[in-house]
Design a protein around this motif. Structure first.
Motif, short mmCIF file in Angstrom:
data_model
loop_
_atom_site.label_atom_id
_atom_site.label_comp_id
_atom_site.label_asym_id
_atom_site.label_seq_id
_atom_site.Cartn_x
_atom_site.Cartn_y
_atom_site.Cartn_z
N ARG A 16 46.64 16.19 101.70
CA ARG A 16 46.44 16.26 103.16
C ARG A 16 45.04 16.74 103.52
NH1 ARG A 16 51.18 16.16 106.18
NH2 ARG A 16 50.08 17.13 107.92
N SER A 17 44.40 17.42 102.58
CA SER A 17 43.16 18.12 102.92
C SER A 17 41.95 17.67 102.11
CB SER A 17 43.35 19.63 102.72
OG SER A 17 44.31 20.14 103.61
N PHE A 18 42.05 16.57 101.39
CA PHE A 18 40.94 16.19 100.52
C PHE A 18 39.98 15.21 101.19
CE2 PHE A 18 39.09 14.45 96.50
CZ PHE A 18 38.59 15.65 96.05
N GLN A 19 40.49 14.08 101.67
CA GLN A 19 39.64 13.11 102.36
C GLN A 19 40.52 12.17 103.16
OE1 GLN A 19 35.93 12.56 102.37
NE2 GLN A 19 36.85 11.59 104.17
N ASP A 20 40.19 12.04 104.44
CA ASP A 20 40.91 11.15 105.35
C ASP A 20 40.14 9.83 105.44
OD1 ASP A 20 42.27 9.94 107.43
OD2 ASP A 20 41.29 11.14 108.98
N SER A 21 40.84 8.72 105.22
CA SER A 21 40.18 7.41 105.29
C SER A 21 40.52 6.61 106.54
CB SER A 21 40.56 6.57 104.05
OG SER A 21 41.90 6.11 104.15
N ASN A 22 41.56 7.03 107.27
CA ASN A 22 42.00 6.20 108.40
C ASN A 22 41.89 6.90 109.76
OD1 ASN A 22 44.10 8.00 108.25
ND2 ASN A 22 45.69 6.48 107.80
N GLY A 23 41.27 8.08 109.80
CA GLY A 23 40.97 8.71 111.07
C GLY A 23 42.13 9.39 111.76
N ASP A 24 43.16 9.79 111.01
CA ASP A 24 44.27 10.51 111.65
C ASP A 24 44.22 12.01 111.43
OD1 ASP A 24 44.98 10.67 109.00
OD2 ASP A 24 46.96 9.75 109.22
N GLY A 25 43.16 12.50 110.77
CA GLY A 25 43.00 13.93 110.55
C GLY A 25 43.75 14.46 109.35
N VAL A 26 44.39 13.56 108.59
CA VAL A 26 45.15 13.93 107.40
C VAL A 26 44.62 13.12 106.21
CG1 VAL A 26 47.43 13.95 106.30
CG2 VAL A 26 47.20 14.52 108.73
N ASP A 71 54.59 8.14 100.71
CA ASP A 71 54.72 8.39 102.14
C ASP A 71 53.65 7.60 102.90
OD1 ASP A 71 54.21 9.97 104.79
OD2 ASP A 71 56.12 10.72 104.03
N PRO A 72 54.03 6.92 103.99
CA PRO A 72 53.05 6.12 104.73
C PRO A 72 51.85 6.93 105.24
CG PRO A 72 55.29 5.58 105.42
CD PRO A 72 55.40 6.77 104.51
N ARG A 73 52.01 8.24 105.41
CA ARG A 73 50.87 9.05 105.82
C ARG A 73 49.75 8.99 104.78
NH1 ARG A 73 55.57 11.64 106.67
NH2 ARG A 73 56.07 12.56 108.69
#
Length: 521
Positions: A16-26, A71-73
């Protein structure tokens, strides 16, 4: 041939905290893949990713609703396969986090189990009648506070949950449960992963009669609720070693795989999870002693010696400085001593696990009350058990949100992220990131550091010193765990050695500055 995991450095990623690729903050899987080159540049050999399976996220992935999906997230199975292939292309192994003790209460298995007392899956979980007065079957306490038993009005029984009520414990005494869960290992091994970290391995079997746990007479208000009792009957049962062995047999069927067990137990019990030569258990029962150790040279020297002495003949040691549950090392010992701690982690005999962000000295982040996410903190506020402070986003650069995400992150960043980020530290020869990189380089260059024997060296005051040796490769490590200068008598056999690495850029290992450390070779 030496097993790869013996010389490897494992890097834990909290997804959850490493790198977000889709801009949802997760953070997500594509984000991790985009950072593999950064990890390769650092010198990491393997990554362990905290749970990414489908989950309602009551405990952020440790409540699994499907063990064979993503998980889709975080993405999809196709994204996972792409990440695995990309990691392997770079020579990086990949481990997943297996959560076999409990499922989500939304897992189809539990929904069926809960549907009726005569459902075929009823015994897949631990159901019991109430006492005559209607109270829970025993005095067991959830690790997240309160009774570990949850009443189910529809079927008139309690079910057991060692953690949240949303996380019912599986009944590992049921052969059908065993088969289903062992098939999960086969599914992911067949997909190509290199190993598992096994969550709360010591919790997986309970005393067959479920007797009360003995009271802890030393408990006091303000301490965690679950410590009101000693978990004598709810954890660490003899039968768990049979499960560990069954998992090991499966891992061995797939070749060069590794099993790492999460086990918070005293060393004499911990080492039992290696199993025996005839019935081996997990390859690496996690050794968490550095996380809770008194940070002084003499106690650490004794702790290391005692651990080395307790290992079975074929047991390979391992060391951990931090993880997703415990305070970060920079918070525990301070920013300057964290450099010495990194030197210790990466020079002791055994497999080290490095928690993301520790390579740039991230510290615990104070989380405002309105931003708290962790159910453990929400259940028992104010006693210091909250885990959000150590799960905050990774800082990559000085761009918006530290390069983690174009959106507001799910947890706040550390306050000094503009200076404390990977890009800034890669450009600074004196940074902790560069020191970590140097240490990892030395582990790859010197067999003694990766695989050699450990020999303690007498040193006084705040100094911790030891030799690492393999055949003709010899290295001397000396660390100042204090905040005053310390003199060190260099052994005669090392007088011609040169400084290979220094915690603070010094050049005189005979007189260590405060918070200084050297590797000589």
């Amino acid at each position: 041939m030496t097993e790869w995991w013996k010389s490897a450095v494992i890097y834990q990623i909290y997804p959850r905290s490493f790198q977000d690729s889709n801009g949802d903050g997760v953070g997500d899987l594509k984000g991790i893949q985009s950072r593999l080159d950064d990890l390769k540049a650092l010198g990491i050999d393997a990554i362990w990713i905290s749970p990414i399976f489908p989950s309602p996220m009551a405990d952020f992935g440790y409540d699994v609703a499907d063990y064979c999906g993503i998980d889709p997230r975080f993405g999809s199975l196709e994204d996972f396969d792409a990440l695995l292939a990309a990691a392997h292309e770079r020579g990086i192994k990949l481990l997943l986090d297996l959560v076999p003790n409990h499922t989500s209460d939304q897992h189809p298995w539990f929904l069926e189990s809960r549907s009726a007392r005569d459902d075929p899956r009823r015994d897949w979980y631990i159901w019991r009648d109430p006492k005559p007065d209607g109270s829970p079957p025993n005095n067991w306490i959830s690790d997240f506070g309160g009774s570990a038993w949850e009443w189910d009005e529809a079927t008139g029984q309690y079910y057991y949950h060692a953690f949240l009520k949303d996380q019912p414990d599986l009944n590992w005494r049921n052969p059908a449960v065993r088969k289903a869960m062992l098939d999960v290992l086969r599914f992911w091994f067949a997909r190509g992963i290199d190993g598992f970290r096994i969550d709360v391995l010591w919790h997986m079997v309970k005393h067959i009669d479920l007797p009360d746990n003995p009271a802890n007479d030393e408990w006091a208000p303000g301490q965690a609720d679950y410590t009101r009792v000693h978990q004598l009957h709810s954890t660490d049962q003899p039968e768990v070693h049979d499960i560990a062995h069954e998992m090991r047999v499966i891992a061995d069927e797939y070749g060069a795989r590794v099993l790492i067990g999460e086990i918070y137990l005293p060393v004499p019990k911990l080492v039992g999870y290696y199993g025996t030569v005839e019935r081996p258990g997990v390859h690496l029962p996690f050794n968490f002693q550095l996380i809770g150790a008194a940070w002084n040279a003499r106690s650490l020297a004794k702790m290391i010696a005692d651990y080395e002495g307790a290992l079975p003949v074929d047991g390979w040691p391992n060391w951990v400085l931090g993880n997703h549950d415990r305070p970060r090392i920079a918070t525990r010992v301070g920013a300057e001593q964290a450099r010495v701690a990194m030197m210790l982690l990466l020079t002791l005999r055994g497999t080290p696990t490095l928690y993301y962000g520790d390579e740039i000295g991230m510290a615990d982040v104070s989380i405002p009350a309105h931003q708290v996410q962790d159910p453990r903190e929400l259940n028992e506020p104010g006693i210091g058990m909250g885990r959000d402070p150590v799960r905050t986003p990774m800082a990559w650069d000085a761009s918006a949100n530290a390069g983690f995400s174009p959106a507001d992150p799910w947890l706040p960043l550390h306050p000094d992220w503009l200076e404390r980020n990977v890009e800034a530290q890669r450009g600074d020869p004196a940074s902790l990131w560069r020191l970590t990189q140097k240490l990892l380089f030395l582990r790859h260059e010197h067999p003694a550091l990766a695989l050699g024997d450990y020999h303690p060296i007498d040193a006084g005051g705040d100094l911790l010193a030891f030799e690492r040796r393999l055949d003709h490769d010899r290295l001397l490590v000396v660390l100042n765990l204090g905040d005053t200068p310390q003199g060190f008598a260099i052994p005669e056999w090392a007088e011609s050695f040169t400084v290979l690495a220094s915690a603070r850029g010094g050049h005189d290992p005979a007189l260590l500055s405060p918070n200084e450390g050297y590797i000589l070779g």
